[in-house]
Enzyme design. Structure first.
Site, PDB file in Angstrom:
ATOM      1  N   ARG A 202      39.813  28.528  12.100  1.00 44.66           N
ATOM      2  CA  ARG A 202      40.223  28.950  13.185  1.00 44.66           C
ATOM      3  C   ARG A 202      41.628  28.286  13.411  1.00 44.66           C
ATOM      4  O   ARG A 202      41.863  27.210  12.856  1.00 44.66           O
ATOM      5  CB  ARG A 202      39.304  28.444  14.207  1.00 44.66           C
ATOM      6  CG  ARG A 202      37.811  28.905  14.119  1.00 44.66           C
ATOM      7  CD  ARG A 202      37.805  30.453  14.774  1.00 44.66           C
ATOM      8  NE  ARG A 202      36.499  30.858  14.548  1.00 44.66           N
ATOM      9  CZ  ARG A 202      35.991  32.177  14.955  1.00 44.66           C
ATOM     10  NH1 ARG A 202      37.353  32.972  15.236  1.00 44.66           N
ATOM     11  NH2 ARG A 202      34.862  32.644  14.903  1.00 44.66           N
TER      12      ARG A 202
ATOM     13  N   HIS B 114      45.366  22.353   2.176  1.00 44.70           N
ATOM     14  CA  HIS B 114      45.618  23.866   2.050  1.00 44.70           C
ATOM     15  C   HIS B 114      45.740  24.142   0.529  1.00 44.70           C
ATOM     16  O   HIS B 114      46.317  23.343  -0.130  1.00 44.70           O
ATOM     17  CB  HIS B 114      46.768  24.248   2.787  1.00 44.70           C
ATOM     18  CG  HIS B 114      47.447  25.614   2.433  1.00 44.70           C
ATOM     19  ND1 HIS B 114      46.901  26.693   3.193  1.00 44.70           N
ATOM     20  CD2 HIS B 114      48.125  26.245   1.629  1.00 44.70           C
ATOM     21  CE1 HIS B 114      47.274  27.761   2.837  1.00 44.70           C
ATOM     22  NE2 HIS B 114      47.937  27.478   2.009  1.00 44.70           N
TER      23      HIS B 114
ATOM     24  N   VAL C 167      51.269  27.556  11.746  1.00 44.98           N
ATOM     25  CA  VAL C 167      50.171  27.366  10.738  1.00 44.98           C
ATOM     26  C   VAL C 167      50.652  26.886   9.419  1.00 44.98           C
ATOM     27  O   VAL C 167      51.779  27.604   8.873  1.00 44.98           O
ATOM     28  CB  VAL C 167      49.312  28.722  10.571  1.00 44.98           C
ATOM     29  CG1 VAL C 167      48.434  28.656   9.427  1.00 44.98           C
ATOM     30  CG2 VAL C 167      48.666  28.999  11.955  1.00 44.98           C
TER      31      VAL C 167
ATOM     32  N   GLU D 195      41.777  19.422  -4.909  1.00 48.47           N
ATOM     33  CA  GLU D 195      41.690  19.063  -3.254  1.00 48.47           C
ATOM     34  C   GLU D 195      40.764  17.844  -3.291  1.00 48.47           C
ATOM     35  O   GLU D 195      40.957  17.007  -2.237  1.00 48.47           O
ATOM     36  CB  GLU D 195      41.107  20.350  -2.672  1.00 48.47           C
ATOM     37  CG  GLU D 195      42.018  21.570  -2.737  1.00 48.47           C
ATOM     38  CD  GLU D 195      41.525  22.650  -1.763  1.00 48.47           C
ATOM     39  OE1 GLU D 195      40.746  22.390  -0.829  1.00 48.47           O
ATOM     40  OE2 GLU D 195      41.574  23.838  -2.370  1.00 48.47           O
TER      41      GLU D 195
HETATM   42  C1  GRF Z   1      39.701  24.809   0.724  1.00 53.80           C
HETATM   43  O1  GRF Z   1      40.328  25.613  -0.405  1.00 53.80           O
HETATM   44  C2  GRF Z   1      40.791  24.508   1.433  1.00 53.80           C
HETATM   45  O2  GRF Z   1      41.832  24.158   0.948  1.00 53.80           O
HETATM   46  C3  GRF Z   1      40.860  25.545   2.431  1.00 53.80           C
HETATM   47  O3  GRF Z   1      39.544  25.918   2.651  1.00 53.80           O
HETATM   48  C4  GRF Z   1      38.821  25.766   1.420  1.00 53.80           C
HETATM   49  C5  GRF Z   1      37.659  24.878   1.934  1.00 53.80           C
HETATM   50  O4  GRF Z   1      36.612  24.546   0.990  1.00 53.80           O
HETATM   51  N1  GRF Z   1      41.445  25.325   3.712  1.00 53.80           N
HETATM   52  P1  GRF Z   1      35.468  24.008   1.316  1.00 53.80           P
HETATM   53  O5  GRF Z   1      34.659  24.463   2.621  1.00 53.80           O
HETATM   54  O6  GRF Z   1      35.958  22.502   1.688  1.00 53.80           O
HETATM   55  O7  GRF Z   1      34.641  23.923   0.232  1.00 53.80           O
END
Ligand code: GRF
Length: 219
Positions: A93, A111, A146, A176
């Site tokens: 959101r 991101h 954003v 990530e």
């Molecule tokens: C990830 O790719 C993050 O970068 C993006 O949404 C995805 C979330 O993945 N904002 P998760 O729910 O943490 O597995």
């Protein structure tokens, strides 16, 4: 006193799981004080349940609440937890200025691209369509624009011939899961902060701290 974070999710929650794993491994000193979702059935909530972390659900029903009213509800749900940092980890959101200001801009997002390239919801697809030779992920402080706020850290991955959205997303996601806990810890340690004016401040020891193997902006 522990550095308290609130994690906001909408779905799978693999980044939340990575944060909790980092905590188990003692690579993260911050405490996850609450997990909030706008989706009551988000799979990621199971990670919070397993770790006995309080859960808050704030739904945005179509036509029921404006984006502003929804953001006010988010803010007022989270304020009692006295959080030092909000972490958007797959929260789907739009966050508005009143929420960001309500937490003194201490709102972080992950991101799946090397921002400022490929903003928005389909970052991996955009990277493939652009024929990029590399992509990656970015942790940044959130602003009302954003995917545009001050960058805390990034990690690169190659884009390989034959990559699909799924294979590229998986390669990025693995990074990530490293960069998000590391960024949170750097902030918890006071190596990185956002000022009231919205500027990023780095301390000299940031490059020797949890973010050392990632791309960090120069101070
Ligand atoms: C990830 O790719 C993050 O970068 C993006 O949404 C995805 C979330 O993945 N904002 P998760 O729910 O943490 O597995």
């Amino acid at each position: 006193m522990a550095f308290r974070i609130g994690v906001m999710i909408s779905g799978r929650g693999s980044n939340l799981a990575a944060v909790l794993r980092a905590k188990d491994r003692r690579e993260l000193s911050a405490e996850v004080a609450v997990v909030l979702s706008d989706q009551p059935t988000a799979m990621g909530l199971d990670f919070a349940r397993q770790a006995n972390i309080p859960i808050e659900i704030v739904e945005r029903k179509p036509k029921e609440r404006s984006s502003e009213a929804f953001n006010e509800a988010l803010l007022h749900t989270l304020l009692p937890y006295k959080l030092d940092l909000i972490v958007l980890a797959g929260f789907m959101r739009i966050i508005t200025a009143s929420f960001i200001d309500g937490f003194d801009r201490k709102v972080l997002n992950i991101h799946p691209s090397l921002l400022p390239a490929f903003k928005g919801a389909n970052a991996q697809r955009l990277a493939l369509e652009a024929g990029a030779s590399e992509s990656g992920c970015t942790v940044h402080f959130v602003t009302p624009d954003v995917d545009s706020g001050p960058i805390v850290a990034q990690a690169r991955v190659p884009v390989l011939g034959g990559d699909t959205i799924e294979t590229l997303s998986a390669r990025i996601l693995a990074e990530e899961h490293k960069i998000l806990p590391a960024a949170i810890e750097a902030i918890a340690l006071g190596q990185v902060r956002i000022t009231r004016g919205g500027e990023l401040e780095l301390r000299n020891d940031v490059s020797g701290g949890p973010l050392r193997q990632f791309l960090i902006p120069s101070s």
